[in-house]
Every structure is written in structure tokens, then in C-alpha cells.
Design a protein around this motif. Structure first.
Motif, PDB file in Angstrom:
ATOM      1  N   SER A 182       0.821  -1.215   0.000  1.00 54.38           N
ATOM      2  CA  SER A 182       0.000   0.000   0.000  1.00 54.38           C
ATOM      3  C   SER A 182       0.856   1.267   0.000  1.00 54.38           C
ATOM      4  O   SER A 182       0.403   2.324   0.420  1.00 54.38           O
ATOM      5  CB  SER A 182      -0.948  -0.018   1.207  1.00 54.38           C
ATOM      6  OG  SER A 182      -1.665  -1.220   1.228  1.00 54.38           O
ATOM      7  N   TYR A 183       2.103   1.145  -0.441  1.00 50.24           N
ATOM      8  CA  TYR A 183       2.893   2.346  -0.778  1.00 50.24           C
ATOM      9  C   TYR A 183       2.450   2.759  -2.165  1.00 50.24           C
ATOM     10  O   TYR A 183       1.997   1.918  -2.958  1.00 50.24           O
ATOM     11  CB  TYR A 183       4.387   2.010  -0.843  1.00 50.24           C
ATOM     12  CG  TYR A 183       5.056   1.810   0.490  1.00 50.24           C
ATOM     13  CD1 TYR A 183       5.217   2.879   1.367  1.00 50.24           C
ATOM     14  CD2 TYR A 183       5.537   0.573   0.864  1.00 50.24           C
ATOM     15  CE1 TYR A 183       5.844   2.701   2.590  1.00 50.24           C
ATOM     16  CE2 TYR A 183       6.160   0.380   2.088  1.00 50.24           C
ATOM     17  CZ  TYR A 183       6.301   1.451   2.938  1.00 50.24           C
ATOM     18  OH  TYR A 183       6.910   1.284   4.140  1.00 50.24           O
TER      19      TYR A 183
ATOM     20  N   ALA B 277       2.604  -3.449   3.636  1.00 51.77           N
ATOM     21  CA  ALA B 277       3.729  -2.510   3.548  1.00 51.77           C
ATOM     22  C   ALA B 277       3.139  -1.147   3.189  1.00 51.77           C
ATOM     23  O   ALA B 277       2.459  -1.008   2.175  1.00 51.77           O
ATOM     24  CB  ALA B 277       4.703  -2.971   2.464  1.00 51.77           C
ATOM     25  N   CYS B 278       3.368  -0.173   4.067  1.00 49.25           N
ATOM     26  CA  CYS B 278       2.855   1.183   3.821  1.00 49.25           C
ATOM     27  C   CYS B 278       3.562   2.144   4.785  1.00 49.25           C
ATOM     28  O   CYS B 278       4.437   1.717   5.536  1.00 49.25           O
ATOM     29  CB  CYS B 278       1.339   1.247   4.017  1.00 49.25           C
ATOM     30  SG  CYS B 278       0.778   0.836   5.673  1.00 49.25           S
ATOM     31  N   THR B 279       3.169   3.399   4.770  1.00 51.55           N
ATOM     32  CA  THR B 279       3.783   4.318   5.736  1.00 51.55           C
ATOM     33  C   THR B 279       3.160   4.072   7.120  1.00 51.55           C
ATOM     34  O   THR B 279       1.987   3.682   7.209  1.00 51.55           O
ATOM     35  CB  THR B 279       3.557   5.797   5.340  1.00 51.55           C
ATOM     36  OG1 THR B 279       2.152   6.037   5.266  1.00 51.55           O
ATOM     37  CG2 THR B 279       4.208   6.139   4.023  1.00 51.55           C
ATOM     38  N   PRO B 280       3.909   4.333   8.201  1.00 51.31           N
ATOM     39  CA  PRO B 280       3.336   4.102   9.530  1.00 51.31           C
ATOM     40  C   PRO B 280       2.094   4.958   9.790  1.00 51.31           C
ATOM     41  O   PRO B 280       1.138   4.493  10.410  1.00 51.31           O
ATOM     42  CB  PRO B 280       4.473   4.465  10.489  1.00 51.31           C
ATOM     43  CG  PRO B 280       5.561   5.050   9.663  1.00 51.31           C
ATOM     44  CD  PRO B 280       5.324   4.683   8.249  1.00 51.31           C
TER      45      PRO B 280
ATOM     46  N   LEU C 248       7.061  -0.911   7.638  1.00 51.88           N
ATOM     47  CA  LEU C 248       6.659   0.498   7.592  1.00 51.88           C
ATOM     48  C   LEU C 248       7.853   1.443   7.498  1.00 51.88           C
ATOM     49  O   LEU C 248       8.848   1.270   8.197  1.00 51.88           O
ATOM     50  CB  LEU C 248       5.859   0.831   8.868  1.00 51.88           C
ATOM     51  CG  LEU C 248       4.747  -0.163   9.239  1.00 51.88           C
ATOM     52  CD1 LEU C 248       4.158   0.174  10.597  1.00 51.88           C
ATOM     53  CD2 LEU C 248       3.659  -0.162   8.185  1.00 51.88           C
ATOM     54  N   GLY C 249       7.744   2.433   6.646  1.00 48.67           N
ATOM     55  CA  GLY C 249       8.843   3.389   6.521  1.00 48.67           C
ATOM     56  C   GLY C 249       8.486   4.518   5.589  1.00 48.67           C
ATOM     57  O   GLY C 249       7.314   4.825   5.390  1.00 48.67           O
ATOM     58  N   ALA C 250       9.501   5.136   5.026  1.00 47.56           N
ATOM     59  CA  ALA C 250       9.385   6.285   4.112  1.00 47.56           C
ATOM     60  C   ALA C 250       9.168   7.591   4.850  1.00 47.56           C
ATOM     61  O   ALA C 250       9.134   8.656   4.231  1.00 47.56           O
ATOM     62  CB  ALA C 250       8.312   6.089   3.047  1.00 47.56           C
ATOM     63  N   GLU C 251       8.999   7.518   6.169  1.00 53.60           N
ATOM     64  CA  GLU C 251       8.828   8.740   6.960  1.00 53.60           C
ATOM     65  C   GLU C 251       9.281   8.449   8.393  1.00 53.60           C
ATOM     66  O   GLU C 251       9.296   7.287   8.813  1.00 53.60           O
ATOM     67  CB  GLU C 251       7.364   9.189   6.946  1.00 53.60           C
ATOM     68  CG  GLU C 251       6.429   8.194   7.599  1.00 53.60           C
ATOM     69  CD  GLU C 251       4.959   8.568   7.520  1.00 53.60           C
ATOM     70  OE1 GLU C 251       4.605   9.471   6.744  1.00 53.60           O
ATOM     71  OE2 GLU C 251       4.161   7.956   8.246  1.00 53.60           O
TER      72      GLU C 251
ATOM     73  N   ARG D 176       2.641  12.789   4.758  1.00 53.48           N
ATOM     74  CA  ARG D 176       1.964  11.591   4.215  1.00 53.48           C
ATOM     75  C   ARG D 176       2.898  10.809   3.302  1.00 53.48           C
ATOM     76  O   ARG D 176       2.526  10.405   2.198  1.00 53.48           O
ATOM     77  CB  ARG D 176       0.682  11.998   3.456  1.00 53.48           C
ATOM     78  CG  ARG D 176      -0.484  12.237   4.405  1.00 53.48           C
ATOM     79  CD  ARG D 176      -1.720  12.677   3.668  1.00 53.48           C
ATOM     80  NE  ARG D 176      -1.998  14.062   3.921  1.00 53.48           N
ATOM     81  CZ  ARG D 176      -2.510  14.906   3.040  1.00 53.48           C
ATOM     82  NH1 ARG D 176      -2.787  14.512   1.835  1.00 53.48           N
ATOM     83  NH2 ARG D 176      -2.742  16.144   3.389  1.00 53.48           N
ATOM     84  N   GLY D 177       4.128  10.681   3.717  1.00 52.09           N
ATOM     85  CA  GLY D 177       5.108   9.885   2.955  1.00 52.09           C
ATOM     86  C   GLY D 177       5.704  10.616   1.765  1.00 52.09           C
ATOM     87  O   GLY D 177       6.581  10.106   1.094  1.00 52.09           O
TER      88      GLY D 177
END
Ligand code: DLL
Length: 443
Positions: A143-144, A190-193, A219-222, A343-344
């Protein structure tokens, strides 16, 4: 997948020869790869050849990992100045994919991959997923965002490499995300927290939380905190893992944490980490916070020397309880620049400035107000406009608000709430202009 069973615990180690080698073995491997990479870059990238010549550095001067300090640094500005493909080390015919991330102004930072780069990237992400306990028989909801952002496709290829079943959801559409998660029995997401927190709330409200089979989240990207992780784990009854990466180096999968959550295992067989004092550029001691600088040593399309990530962290070399000996970096504590992640999506205040330059009715005074409502980040942009918009009919103000919102949405990739304000109403600073008020409390 190989599994290590030391201490009687079943551990999901993708490949012990890569993740459990001794420090000397790792240094030797890095040295060999670095040497080969520098030689190749010298002959194929004019930008670096010139830089090396300027400082009198020959490819033969790089013989081992210790020599890395002789190499010049690379910054996001270097990628911007050589936009779009100036740092690529292979001919176009070898490039099978490009991605892009926000530049500091209007132009994106473009990154490229050969087929081998995609394979290595997928393997790194597969290692992360294995570490998070995802198996071949599992379904994983990615879900990224798919597209130029590396999150969606990065996790997608990694999950396929592992052999899991990918549900390529991309971001947004929470209702559909819940339906798929429930109907397909997804074991991982898999997505942003911040998005998972939002999804958790929706799962709780709809009652679907009782019916889902979720076990793990990557979770990551932020930036996020351990408290957020614990909250997510408790509410969903899952294990949540932190995944780090950046487009310039590859995308997600540069480092991630195991079930002990004592720092992120850094894939040092592909990337050499350095943590440096951002002022002096001298190495920080183990455990001391500084700027993470990364040299990718297996990248073919876009090999970079000592890329300054601007991300602040510390590094430790002691082996982890999980059995991995890879160096570990701590959860990120901020950045040395003014990049915001909303929001990522990466946003530089200077992008707003560049976009507003095209709107003649505005003055160069603006303010970004970032907040978190519930679990979602919000961005409000205040822009000073000419006096006449406040004396004329209200319609003109509304039209201008709409126009600026569209322009900013196009420039930033997310829709901000735009508030037009009268001349001189944004506080002036005597020193550096204050462009951002970030009300989120992450650090
Ligand atoms: O955010 C790649 C990615 C996608 C990572 C999906 C993890 C998951 P960029 O858009 O180039 O790439 O943004 C990179 O995001 O320099 C950090 O400042 C921040 N960042 C990425 N992961 C984390 C994390 C992707 N786990 C920039 N914790 C980086 C804190 C993170 N910050």
C-alpha cells in the motif's frame, strides 16, 4: 530461504553468508566492491572523473575500505545539476527502469536501474520481508504509492522475489484496502506508519479488525517513533518493522529492523555506511549521532560516491541478538535540511517558493503549517496576496485560492489547504526566514 536456529530461536535470516559474516570479512568484501566500482565510475561518469582529477585522485588510489575517505561527496544538488541522466554510468540500452523523487526546487531527482540493479534491490527487500517473518505462502498488501516513488514497486518486486503473493493496492482508498485485507486474508502490509495508523482506526470502526489475518507490517518512508510502533503492534496484534531507504541509493531496503528492534540492520554488503559530523565531516564515534553518508557498491546504473543523505542517525557494530552481524543504525532523529515528509511525500519549502513564482498576484512571503489530525498529516500553506483581493468581491479571492491550490498540488504531489492572507500578515524574521511550523511531535 536459509534459516538460522541459534539459541533455539527460529530466526528468519535470508542468507547467513551475507548477514552474519565477520567484520573483517565484510570489510574485505566492501573493499573489493568499492575498488571495482571506483574504477568503473572513473571510466564511465565524466562528472566523477573530473572531480577525481581535480583532487589528483587515481582509481588505483582506492585499494581498500579505509580509502573511502579519499573520495569526494555527492549531494542532491549534484543530481539536480546533472538532471536528468548525467550521473548514469551505463548506456540507455542498459537502463530498464527510472524512478524520481522531489528535488529541492521544481526539478525531480531522477534515478535509474539496470536489470542487475533491480535484482539486487528485490533481494534486499526480500531480506527485509523475511526478517519481518513474511513467508512464501503469505499474501502481502503493498500500500505504498506505485509510480515514480520507489515505495510501491520496490516492495512489490521484493515480495515477488521472496515468493509471496503481492496484492498491489498502492496508496489510498481505505475502504477497498480493508475489503482486500479481509477477503484475501493478507498476512502482511507494507505502507507508511501514519497510513497504517489511519487504516487501523478504520478497521476498528468497521469491526473488520476481528476478522483480518494480519501478522506483520513493514513500515517506513517517513520518521516514526517506537511508541507509534508499540501502539500499532498492540492495536493490530502484529509485529511492525521499520524499513529505511532513499531513491538516490536504491529505494526501500537499505536497512530494516529485526524482531528485537534494536536498530536497523544495514545491508553493508551493498552499501557502505558512514556517520559523519555534518559540520566537520569527520567520523562520529559509535553511538554518536551524525549524518548518514552512503556509498552504494553494487549499483550499475547510478553508482554514487559518499552520498550525503542528510538523515541523522548513529551506528553500532556489535552483533545483534538475532544473529546478524550487519552494522545497525538507530531510528532516525531528524534531518540536517528542511525537507518535510508529509503523508510519505517529501516536500521542500523551496518547492512552494518556486511554484509561487509563477503566480504574479502573490508576494514571496509564505508559511507552511504542518500538523497531524487523527493519524494523518495535514499541510496548510499561507500565502500573502495583493491587498486588492481583500477589498474586491469575495469571488476573486476564491478563484485565486483554487488556482494556487492546483499549482501547489501539481508541484508537491499532495493537495495542501491554501489560505490567502493580507500583505505583511506573515511574521517577518530578522534572520533566516521561518517558512515552516511543524506541529507534529515526532522527535
Ligand atoms: O522514502 C524510500 C522508501 C519507500 C523507504 C518505502 C521506506 C519505505 P525517498 O522518497 O527518496 O525514498 O525518501 C527518502 O525518506 O532520506 C528519509 O529522510 C526518509 N525515510 C525513508 N525511510 C525512513 C524511515 C523513500 N524508515 C527519505 N524512517 C530518507 C525515517 C525515513 N525516515
Amino acid at each position: 530461504m536459509e534459516q538460522s536456529n541459534t539459541e533455539g530461536k527460529k530466526k528468519m535470516i535470508w542468507n547467513e553468508t551475507k548477514e552474519c559474516m565477520s567484520r573483517d570479512e565484510m570489510s574485505n568484501l566492501q573493499g573489493v566492491r568499492l575498488k571495482k566500482m571506483v574504477k568503473n565510475v572513473y571510466h564511465s561518469v565524466e562528472f566523477y572523473r573530473k572531480k577525481m582529477q581535480e583532487i589528483g585522485l587515481e582509481p588505483g588510489d582506492i585499494a581498500s575500505i579505509e580509502d573511502i575517505t579519499k573520495l569526494p561527496f555527492t549531494t542532491k544538488d549534484d543530481l539536480r545539476d546533472t538532471y536528468p541522466f548525467g550521473l548514469f554510468a551505463v548506456p540507455d540500452s542498459e537502463v530498464v527502469r527510472v524512478h524520481a523523487s522531489s528535488g529541492t526546487t521544481g526539478k525531480a531527482t531522477v534515478v535509474g536501474y539496470t536489470r542487475r540493479d533491480i535484482e539486487n534491490w528485490s533481494e534486499c527487500v526480500a531480506r527485509v520481508l523475511a526478517m519481518a517473518g513474511v513467508r512464501k505462502s503469505d499474501k502481502i498488501q503493498v500500500s505504498y504509492g506505485y509510480g515514480l516513488f520507489t515505495g510501491g514497486l520496490g516492495l512489490h518486486y521484493g515480495a515477488e522475489n521472496l515468493g509471496a503473493t503481492v496484492i498491489p493496492m498502492s496508496s489510498g482508498n481505505t475502504k477497498k484496502q480493508i475489503t482486500m485485507m479481509e477477503d484475501f486474508g493478507c498476512a502482511a502490509i507494507a505502507c507508511t506508519p501514519s497510513y497504517l495508523l489511519h487504516l487501523t482506526e478504520a478497521l476498528e470502526d468497521s469491526g473488520a479488525i476481528e476478522r483480518i489475518k494480519l501478522r506483520a507490517a513493514v513500515l517506513g518512508a517517513e520518521p516514526w517513533t517506537d511508541q507509534m510502533r508499540e501502539d500499532i503492534e498492540k492495536r493490530l496484534g502484529i509485529h511492525a518493522h521499520d524499513i529505511y531507504g532513499l531513491s538516490e541509493i536504491m529505494g526501500p531496503g537499505v536497512a530494516a529492523d529485526c524482531e528485537y528492534h534494536k536498530g536497523l540492520h544495514f545491508y553493508a554488503d551493498h552499501f557502505i555506511p558512514e556517520v559523519l559530523n555534518p559540520e566537520t565531516l569527520k567520523p562520529c564515534k559509535e553511538g554518536e549521532t551524525g549524518e548518514l553518508v552512503i556509498t552504494p557498491i553494487t549499483k550499475e546504473a547510478l553508482p554514487l560516491f559518499r552520498y550525503r543523505t542528510k538523515d541523522l542517525t548513529s551506528i553500532a557494530y556489535e552483533p545483534c541478538e538475532c544473529g546478524r552481524t550487519l552494522p545497525r543504525i538507530s531510528r532516525f532523529t531528524g534531518r540536517t535540511d528542511d525537507m518535510l515528509i508529509i503523508r510519505g511525500v517529501n516536500i521542500f519549502p523551496s518547492q512552494v517558493e518556486a511554484a509561487l513564482l509563477d503566480v504574479s498576484e502573490t508576494s514571496p512571503h509564505y508559511l507552511l503549517i504542518v500538523d497531524r489530525v487523527g493519524n494523518l498529516d495535514t499541510l496548510e500553506v499561507w500565502v500573502e496576496v495583493e491587498e486588492r483581493f481583500f477589498s474586491d468581491e469575495i469571488r476573486k479571492l476564491e478563484d485565486l485560492t483554487k488556482k494556487i491550490t492546483q499549482i501547489l498540488q501539481q508541484a508537491l504531489g499532495i493537495a495542501p489547504k491554501v489560505k490567502l492572507v493580507e500583505p505583511r500578515s506573515i511574521e517577518r524574521s530578522e534572520g533566516k526566514a521561518k517558512r515552516v511550523i511543524d506541529k507534529r511531535k515526532l522527535f
